[in-house]
Design a protein around this motif. Structure first.
Motif, PDB file in Angstrom:
ATOM      1  N   ARG A 107      30.457  53.017 -28.426  1.00 24.65           N
ATOM      2  CA  ARG A 107      29.646  54.027 -27.287  1.00 24.65           C
ATOM      3  C   ARG A 107      28.354  54.367 -27.728  1.00 24.65           C
ATOM      4  O   ARG A 107      27.573  54.641 -27.012  1.00 24.65           O
ATOM      5  CB  ARG A 107      30.543  55.312 -27.285  1.00 24.65           C
ATOM      6  CG  ARG A 107      31.893  55.048 -26.507  1.00 24.65           C
ATOM      7  CD  ARG A 107      32.770  56.097 -25.959  1.00 24.65           C
ATOM      8  NE  ARG A 107      33.819  55.506 -25.344  1.00 24.65           N
ATOM      9  CZ  ARG A 107      35.183  55.711 -25.935  1.00 24.65           C
ATOM     10  NH1 ARG A 107      35.292  56.475 -26.934  1.00 24.65           N
ATOM     11  NH2 ARG A 107      36.266  55.082 -25.218  1.00 24.65           N
ATOM     12  N   LEU A 110      26.139  51.557 -26.566  1.00 30.78           N
ATOM     13  CA  LEU A 110      26.099  51.630 -25.143  1.00 30.78           C
ATOM     14  C   LEU A 110      25.289  52.588 -24.553  1.00 30.78           C
ATOM     15  O   LEU A 110      25.174  52.668 -23.392  1.00 30.78           O
ATOM     16  CB  LEU A 110      27.413  51.391 -24.672  1.00 30.78           C
ATOM     17  CG  LEU A 110      28.180  50.131 -24.818  1.00 30.78           C
ATOM     18  CD1 LEU A 110      29.680  50.154 -24.359  1.00 30.78           C
ATOM     19  CD2 LEU A 110      27.529  48.874 -24.016  1.00 30.78           C
ATOM     20  N   ARG A 117      21.389  48.336 -25.367  1.00 30.95           N
ATOM     21  CA  ARG A 117      21.668  47.969 -24.281  1.00 30.95           C
ATOM     22  C   ARG A 117      20.670  46.892 -23.881  1.00 30.95           C
ATOM     23  O   ARG A 117      19.506  47.094 -23.955  1.00 30.95           O
ATOM     24  CB  ARG A 117      22.008  48.615 -23.020  1.00 30.95           C
ATOM     25  CG  ARG A 117      23.454  49.343 -23.104  1.00 30.95           C
ATOM     26  CD  ARG A 117      23.134  50.226 -21.951  1.00 30.95           C
ATOM     27  NE  ARG A 117      24.483  51.152 -21.616  1.00 30.95           N
ATOM     28  CZ  ARG A 117      25.005  50.847 -20.477  1.00 30.95           C
ATOM     29  NH1 ARG A 117      25.039  50.173 -19.707  1.00 30.95           N
ATOM     30  NH2 ARG A 117      26.408  51.682 -20.575  1.00 30.95           N
ATOM     31  N   LEU A 122      27.899  43.049 -23.498  1.00 33.18           N
ATOM     32  CA  LEU A 122      28.054  42.722 -24.954  1.00 33.18           C
ATOM     33  C   LEU A 122      29.498  42.331 -25.332  1.00 33.18           C
ATOM     34  O   LEU A 122      30.497  42.561 -24.496  1.00 33.18           O
ATOM     35  CB  LEU A 122      28.014  44.139 -25.736  1.00 33.18           C
ATOM     36  CG  LEU A 122      26.686  44.724 -26.158  1.00 33.18           C
ATOM     37  CD1 LEU A 122      25.710  45.102 -24.883  1.00 33.18           C
ATOM     38  CD2 LEU A 122      26.725  46.026 -26.950  1.00 33.18           C
ATOM     39  N   GLY A 144      37.557  41.310 -29.852  1.00 27.94           N
ATOM     40  CA  GLY A 144      36.862  42.605 -30.261  1.00 27.94           C
ATOM     41  C   GLY A 144      36.418  43.629 -29.444  1.00 27.94           C
ATOM     42  O   GLY A 144      36.243  44.779 -29.942  1.00 27.94           O
ATOM     43  N   MET A 145      36.013  43.208 -28.162  1.00 20.67           N
ATOM     44  CA  MET A 145      35.340  44.141 -27.533  1.00 20.67           C
ATOM     45  C   MET A 145      35.738  44.305 -25.939  1.00 20.67           C
ATOM     46  O   MET A 145      36.201  45.431 -25.565  1.00 20.67           O
ATOM     47  CB  MET A 145      33.746  44.042 -27.401  1.00 20.67           C
ATOM     48  CG  MET A 145      33.091  44.870 -26.563  1.00 20.67           C
ATOM     49  SD  MET A 145      31.246  45.337 -27.194  1.00 20.67           S
ATOM     50  CE  MET A 145      30.918  46.490 -26.240  1.00 20.67           C
ATOM     51  N   ASN A 146      35.680  43.006 -25.332  1.00 19.08           N
ATOM     52  CA  ASN A 146      35.872  43.239 -23.840  1.00 19.08           C
ATOM     53  C   ASN A 146      37.520  43.048 -23.741  1.00 19.08           C
ATOM     54  O   ASN A 146      38.065  41.979 -23.993  1.00 19.08           O
ATOM     55  CB  ASN A 146      35.277  42.157 -23.288  1.00 19.08           C
ATOM     56  CG  ASN A 146      33.636  42.263 -22.947  1.00 19.08           C
ATOM     57  OD1 ASN A 146      33.318  43.372 -22.274  1.00 19.08           O
ATOM     58  ND2 ASN A 146      32.954  41.891 -24.028  1.00 19.08           N
ATOM     59  N   MET A 147      38.088  43.875 -23.025  1.00 18.81           N
ATOM     60  CA  MET A 147      39.721  43.947 -23.193  1.00 18.81           C
ATOM     61  C   MET A 147      40.124  42.917 -22.101  1.00 18.81           C
ATOM     62  O   MET A 147      40.996  42.228 -22.558  1.00 18.81           O
ATOM     63  CB  MET A 147      39.974  45.328 -22.880  1.00 18.81           C
ATOM     64  CG  MET A 147      39.804  46.626 -23.456  1.00 18.81           C
ATOM     65  SD  MET A 147      40.235  48.334 -23.206  1.00 18.81           S
ATOM     66  CE  MET A 147      39.182  49.120 -24.239  1.00 18.81           C
ATOM     67  N   ASN A 251      42.693  38.797 -30.434  1.00 15.97           N
ATOM     68  CA  ASN A 251      42.681  39.654 -31.478  1.00 15.97           C
ATOM     69  C   ASN A 251      43.912  38.853 -32.483  1.00 15.97           C
ATOM     70  O   ASN A 251      43.972  39.181 -33.762  1.00 15.97           O
ATOM     71  CB  ASN A 251      42.958  41.372 -31.327  1.00 15.97           C
ATOM     72  CG  ASN A 251      42.572  42.360 -32.412  1.00 15.97           C
ATOM     73  OD1 ASN A 251      43.455  42.351 -33.150  1.00 15.97           O
ATOM     74  ND2 ASN A 251      41.500  42.516 -32.406  1.00 15.97           N
TER      75      ASN A 251
HETATM   76  N1  COD Z   1      28.870  45.246 -22.295  1.00 14.79           N
HETATM   77  C1  COD Z   1      27.830  45.987 -21.601  1.00 14.79           C
HETATM   78  N2  COD Z   1      27.988  47.271 -21.177  1.00 14.79           N
HETATM   79  C2  COD Z   1      29.307  47.552 -21.292  1.00 14.79           C
HETATM   80  C3  COD Z   1      30.435  46.903 -21.966  1.00 14.79           C
HETATM   81  C4  COD Z   1      30.134  45.806 -22.590  1.00 14.79           C
HETATM   82  N3  COD Z   1      30.907  45.007 -22.938  1.00 14.79           N
HETATM   83  N4  COD Z   1      31.452  47.673 -22.019  1.00 14.79           N
HETATM   84  C5  COD Z   1      31.207  48.934 -21.230  1.00 14.79           C
HETATM   85  N5  COD Z   1      29.735  48.863 -20.857  1.00 14.79           N
HETATM   86  C6  COD Z   1      29.267  49.799 -20.191  1.00 14.79           C
HETATM   87  C7  COD Z   1      29.680  50.265 -18.845  1.00 14.79           C
HETATM   88  O1  COD Z   1      29.064  49.087 -17.959  1.00 14.79           O
HETATM   89  C8  COD Z   1      29.429  51.613 -18.625  1.00 14.79           C
HETATM   90  O2  COD Z   1      27.924  51.743 -18.228  1.00 14.79           O
HETATM   91  C9  COD Z   1      29.500  52.131 -20.070  1.00 14.79           C
HETATM   92  O3  COD Z   1      29.199  51.365 -20.849  1.00 14.79           O
HETATM   93  C10 COD Z   1      30.519  52.702 -20.061  1.00 14.79           C
HETATM   94  O4  COD Z   1      31.452  51.841 -19.763  1.00 14.79           O
HETATM   95  P1  COD Z   1      33.323  52.153 -19.902  1.00 14.79           P
HETATM   96  O5  COD Z   1      33.644  53.460 -19.313  1.00 14.79           O
HETATM   97  O6  COD Z   1      34.078  51.010 -19.324  1.00 14.79           O
HETATM   98  O7  COD Z   1      33.402  52.079 -21.415  1.00 14.79           O
HETATM   99  P2  COD Z   1      34.195  53.175 -22.730  1.00 14.79           P
HETATM  100  O8  COD Z   1      33.184  53.913 -23.307  1.00 14.79           O
HETATM  101  O9  COD Z   1      35.398  53.615 -22.007  1.00 14.79           O
HETATM  102  O10 COD Z   1      34.427  51.874 -23.482  1.00 14.79           O
HETATM  103  C11 COD Z   1      33.512  51.093 -23.951  1.00 14.79           C
HETATM  104  C12 COD Z   1      34.359  50.456 -25.307  1.00 14.79           C
HETATM  105  C13 COD Z   1      33.337  48.997 -25.806  1.00 14.79           C
HETATM  106  C14 COD Z   1      34.354  51.482 -26.463  1.00 14.79           C
HETATM  107  C15 COD Z   1      35.971  49.832 -24.883  1.00 14.79           C
HETATM  108  O11 COD Z   1      35.549  48.608 -24.069  1.00 14.79           O
HETATM  109  C16 COD Z   1      36.680  49.715 -25.910  1.00 14.79           C
HETATM  110  O12 COD Z   1      37.076  50.445 -26.675  1.00 14.79           O
HETATM  111  N6  COD Z   1      36.850  48.083 -26.466  1.00 14.79           N
HETATM  112  C17 COD Z   1      37.764  47.948 -27.489  1.00 14.79           C
HETATM  113  C18 COD Z   1      37.012  47.901 -28.720  1.00 14.79           C
HETATM  114  C19 COD Z   1      38.292  48.035 -29.863  1.00 14.79           C
HETATM  115  O13 COD Z   1      39.086  48.828 -29.980  1.00 14.79           O
HETATM  116  N7  COD Z   1      38.119  46.904 -30.584  1.00 14.79           N
HETATM  117  C20 COD Z   1      38.937  46.889 -31.578  1.00 14.79           C
HETATM  118  C21 COD Z   1      39.473  45.587 -32.124  1.00 14.79           C
HETATM  119  S1  COD Z   1      38.696  45.014 -33.368  1.00 14.79           S
END
Ligand code: COD
Length: 302
Positions: A107, A110, A117, A122, A144-147, A251
């Motif tokens: 967060r 981002l 960003r 990402l 690791g990041m995009n669900m 994962n």
């Molecule tokens: N790339 C670029 N921008 C992004 C991305 C991304 N992958 N993800 C979110 N954003 C931007 C959105 O466009 C928006 O502007 C802002 O960030 C918030 O977006 P939300 O509300 O979807 O994001 P969050 O804060 O709820 O969650 C973003 C996380 C990256 C924290 C979330 O996707 C997450 O928790 N991912 C899994 C991470 C994890 O737990 N990994 C563990 C395995 S190792």
């Protein structure tokens, strides 16, 4: 096809020494890896957090902190923010997560005002070295990041990975878009996305790589399995990278490779202004060191 991840350490050692900002390095795992990377001349370690706590931990584990830079920020959120800001202001070349929750660090990365960003997606890329396959290196994204990436996000994930492969010396990575089967099944959306990505690649909408799919995992990595199924494709059995449909599938494959087959790996988040080294506490010291090296090699080519 690449084998043996040690080339990352060699590439890193041969390049310019990058400045690595580490947020909250209180765990002996990350602190140990950063001290080792610093001591080997791979990076200049910058430790951001409660200096007293970091020094105590280093002393407890006999880590050599000679030459490391300390930046005092007692609170975890401030330390994370400071580490991210040091990278966005170019005082540091790459970021590493210490003992702070992944979501908190991401967060901060981002954050619209001072984050990292770029306008691109990402995504997380992990390179695995697999002992059972003669230490062959296979990449995986995104575990690791995009669900639950849609087609658009999958394009972003592939583009980030392709850029990284080019930087580490693979000019045309072979990318297998995975599903549960190797045929298009309208009831399995992952197979539809895989087919679309294959077409987008063949029509040059996605460049710098060869994409094919859908594949089941076996026919993506084993030429014998592909042959038995009668699959003819430049990617079948030879994949450099696996595009997985969900964070869970990625994962789980990753954890099986690391913890059940004795493999090593290197993982980074790509698509930000600079790479972010994100390892888990249970990862071995070697995996952490290789991840730092991968991040530094990618950072040095930007
Ligand atoms: N790339 C670029 N921008 C992004 C991305 C991304 N992958 N993800 C979110 N954003 C931007 C959105 O466009 C928006 O502007 C802002 O960030 C918030 O977006 P939300 O509300 O979807 O994001 P969050 O804060 O709820 O969650 C973003 C996380 C990256 C924290 C979330 O996707 C997450 O928790 N991912 C899994 C991470 C994890 O737990 N990994 C563990 C395995 S190792």
């Amino acid at each position: 096809m690449m084998h043996d991840l040690d080339f990352l350490l060699e590439k890193c050692q041969a390049g310019k020494r990058m400045n690595l900002a580490v947020a909250c390095p209180y765990g002996d795992d990350v602190l140990g890896a950063v001290c080792e990377a610093h001591g080997r001349g791979l990076v200049n370690g910058i430790l951001i957090g409660d200096s007293e706590q970091i020094k105590k931990k280093a002393q407890e584990h006999h880590f050599d902190i000679e030459g490391l830079t300390f930046v005092e920020e007692k609170d975890d959120y401030s330390a994370t923010e400071k580490a991210v800001q040091m990278v966005s202001s170019q005082e540091a070349d790459l970021l590493m997560k210490g003992l702070v929750k992944t979501a908190v660090l991401l967060r901060a990365v981002l954050n619209k005002e001072w984050g990292l960003r770029t306008g691109s997606l990402l995504s997380h890329l992990f390179l695995f070295e697999i002992p059972l396959l003669n230490r062959r290196i296979i990449g995986l994204s995104d575990g690791g990041m995009n669900m639950y990436p849609d087609l658009n996000a999958k394009v972003g994930i592939i583009e980030n990975a392709v850029e990284c492969y080019h930087k580490i010396g693979v000019d045309n990575p072979l990318i297998a878009a995975l599903g549960a089967v190797e045929v298009v099944n309208p009831d399995m959306p992952a197979t539809l996305d895989a087919a679309a990505l294959t077409l987008m690649n063949s029509r040059s909408q996605i460049k710098g790589c060869t994409i094919d799919g859908p594949f089941a995992l076996d026919n993506a990595i084993s030429e014998e399995a592909a042959q038995i199924k009668g699959i003819e494709s430049p990617v079948a059995g030879k994949a450099d990278m696996l595009l997985v449909p969900t964070i869970e599938s990625g994962n789980l494959i990753g954890k099986v490779l690391l913890y059940m087959t004795g493999g090593r790996g290197a993982g980074v988040i790509l698509g930000a202004r600079k790479p972010i080294v994100l390892t888990s506490r249970f990862d071995s010291m070697e995996t952490k060191l290789l991840s730092i090296a991968l991040g530094a090699v990618v950072a040095s080519k930007e």
